[in-house]
Structure formats: structure tokens, C-alpha cells
Design a protein around this motif. Structure first.
Motif, PDB file in Angstrom:
ATOM      1  N   GLN A  12      28.752  48.598  66.971  1.00  0.00           N
ATOM      2  CA  GLN A  12      27.820  47.506  67.195  1.00  0.00           C
ATOM      3  C   GLN A  12      27.262  46.740  65.944  1.00  0.00           C
ATOM      4  O   GLN A  12      27.333  47.388  64.969  1.00  0.00           O
ATOM      5  CB  GLN A  12      26.596  47.839  67.914  1.00  0.00           C
ATOM      6  CG  GLN A  12      26.827  48.148  69.484  1.00  0.00           C
ATOM      7  CD  GLN A  12      25.653  48.660  70.214  1.00  0.00           C
ATOM      8  OE1 GLN A  12      24.705  48.724  69.801  1.00  0.00           O
ATOM      9  NE2 GLN A  12      25.625  48.249  71.630  1.00  0.00           N
ATOM     10  N   TRP A  48      21.551  43.778  69.551  1.00  0.00           N
ATOM     11  CA  TRP A  48      22.958  44.475  69.227  1.00  0.00           C
ATOM     12  C   TRP A  48      24.202  44.065  70.081  1.00  0.00           C
ATOM     13  O   TRP A  48      23.708  43.844  71.288  1.00  0.00           O
ATOM     14  CB  TRP A  48      22.528  45.942  69.362  1.00  0.00           C
ATOM     15  CG  TRP A  48      21.798  46.595  68.182  1.00  0.00           C
ATOM     16  CD1 TRP A  48      20.480  46.784  68.585  1.00  0.00           C
ATOM     17  CD2 TRP A  48      22.293  46.704  67.032  1.00  0.00           C
ATOM     18  NE1 TRP A  48      20.194  47.452  67.350  1.00  0.00           N
ATOM     19  CE2 TRP A  48      21.189  47.457  66.328  1.00  0.00           C
ATOM     20  CE3 TRP A  48      23.437  46.737  66.255  1.00  0.00           C
ATOM     21  CZ2 TRP A  48      21.198  47.737  65.119  1.00  0.00           C
ATOM     22  CZ3 TRP A  48      23.362  47.298  65.055  1.00  0.00           C
ATOM     23  CH2 TRP A  48      22.439  47.790  64.366  1.00  0.00           C
ATOM     24  N   TYR A  49      25.323  44.007  69.557  1.00  0.00           N
ATOM     25  CA  TYR A  49      26.369  43.395  70.122  1.00  0.00           C
ATOM     26  C   TYR A  49      27.482  44.334  70.076  1.00  0.00           C
ATOM     27  O   TYR A  49      27.763  44.717  68.843  1.00  0.00           O
ATOM     28  CB  TYR A  49      26.654  42.013  69.571  1.00  0.00           C
ATOM     29  CG  TYR A  49      28.091  41.335  70.057  1.00  0.00           C
ATOM     30  CD1 TYR A  49      28.403  41.051  71.484  1.00  0.00           C
ATOM     31  CD2 TYR A  49      29.075  41.220  69.213  1.00  0.00           C
ATOM     32  CE1 TYR A  49      29.612  40.273  71.609  1.00  0.00           C
ATOM     33  CE2 TYR A  49      30.464  40.823  69.463  1.00  0.00           C
ATOM     34  CZ  TYR A  49      30.665  40.474  70.793  1.00  0.00           C
ATOM     35  OH  TYR A  49      31.949  40.049  71.211  1.00  0.00           O
ATOM     36  N   ASN A  50      28.153  44.812  71.140  1.00  0.00           N
ATOM     37  CA  ASN A  50      29.495  45.566  70.968  1.00  0.00           C
ATOM     38  C   ASN A  50      30.702  44.864  70.264  1.00  0.00           C
ATOM     39  O   ASN A  50      31.397  44.084  70.894  1.00  0.00           O
ATOM     40  CB  ASN A  50      29.986  45.943  72.248  1.00  0.00           C
ATOM     41  CG  ASN A  50      29.148  47.220  72.769  1.00  0.00           C
ATOM     42  OD1 ASN A  50      28.211  47.725  72.189  1.00  0.00           O
ATOM     43  ND2 ASN A  50      29.493  47.834  74.080  1.00  0.00           N
ATOM     44  N   GLN A  51      30.753  44.972  69.124  1.00  0.00           N
ATOM     45  CA  GLN A  51      31.805  44.132  68.273  1.00  0.00           C
ATOM     46  C   GLN A  51      33.027  44.719  68.753  1.00  0.00           C
ATOM     47  O   GLN A  51      34.153  43.887  68.817  1.00  0.00           O
ATOM     48  CB  GLN A  51      31.494  44.296  66.638  1.00  0.00           C
ATOM     49  CG  GLN A  51      32.355  43.179  66.064  1.00  0.00           C
ATOM     50  CD  GLN A  51      33.996  43.694  65.628  1.00  0.00           C
ATOM     51  OE1 GLN A  51      33.690  44.850  65.667  1.00  0.00           O
ATOM     52  NE2 GLN A  51      34.393  42.784  65.384  1.00  0.00           N
TER      53      GLN A  51
END
Length: 151
Positions: A102, A109-112
Motif C-alpha cells: 500500500q 492508503w491505496y493498494n498499489q
């Protein structure tokens, strides 16, 4: 006394021998290990690229009876994380081992990237491909249970 052609052949043979040593890494014929760092490791096997050489376990989680566990692994040299799922049960079915990366955005938060590998119960150990690690990222490993987040 050797002729020019004989000397030329000897020099060519020596050059070929030196080139062979440089390419194979030595007289034994062992090939030079592949390497990667950060973004170039994404999606690659940590063992193939030597990232498991300095691997350290950052977190571990397991089911109550420890028949299934997951480890979050990190290589400082490769700037990469991956997950290792261990299944010691003798039951049926399958699940997925996940390594989650992330990144922090202005919205949270972003699940990259999520790396996964299928794991059949009772099948031993499976590891995911690698995710890169940069400053500010956080990582988690999941297999039936999830580890804590690690930066």
C-alpha cells in the motif's frame, strides 16, 4: 619458431577462455546470479534473483493450531517484500497467499499492488512474487490470516 597463424590461434584461444570465465563466473561453469532492486523486482521470484539471501522475517501470523501460517519477508538489498504461506494441514481445498503493498495518498492508503499465488492445502510452502518497497510504503502478508502492516 611459431608462425603468425599459430600465434593468432593461440591468442584467439586465450581470448575465448577469458570470455568463458567472465560469462560463467568461473571455471566451474556456474552462471552469474540474476539481480534486481526495487521496481525491477516486481513480479519476480525472490530465490531466482538472490533476494532471499538477505531475507528477514518482518511479521508472522498463523491459525490457532499453527497448521497454516504466513510470513512477511523483506530483502534490504533488493528493496522488496513478499509473502510466504506454509500449510501443514492434510485437509482439502486451496486458498491464496497474498503480499499487499500500500502507498499513502492524500485520500488515505491505496493498494498499489497485490501479488498472489495459489496454495493447495497440505502442499507445503508457497511464496508470492515480490513487491517493491519505497519510503512510506506499508506491506502485509495474508494466508487464511494476515500479518500486521509493516513499513
Amino acid at each position: 619458431m611459431p608462425t603468425g597463424t599459430t600465434i593468432g590461434r593461440a591468442l584467439a584461444a586465450m581470448a575465448l577462455a577469458c570470455t568463458t570465465l567472465a560469462v560463467t563466473g568461473g571455471p566451474s561453469g556456474a552462471t552469474t546470479a540474476l539481480s534486481c532492486k526495487g521496481a525491477t523486482c516486481v513480479g519476480k521470484n525472490p530465490a531466482t534473483y538472490g533476494c532471499d539471501d538477505d531475507a528477514e522475517r518482518m511479521a508472522i501470523a498463523s491459525t490457532g493450531d499453527w497448521s497454516k501460517s504466513v510470513r512477511l519477508m523483506r530483502s534490504a538489498k533488493c528493496s522488496a517484500y513478499w509473502a510466504v504461506g506454509v500449510d501443514e494441514s492434510s485437509c482439502c481445498g486451496s486458498s491464496v497467499v497474498k503480499a499487499v503493498r500500500q502507498i499513502k495518498t492524500t485520500y488515505g492508503w491505496y493498494n498499489q499492488r497485490v501479488q498472489t499465488v495459489s496454495h493447495s492445502n497440505g502442499a507445503g510452502t508457497k511464496w508470492t512474487p515480490m513487491n517493491q518497497n519505497t519510503s512510506g510504503d506499508r506491506h502485509q502478508a495474508c494466508y487464511y490470516v494476515c500479518t500486521s502492516w509493516k513499513s
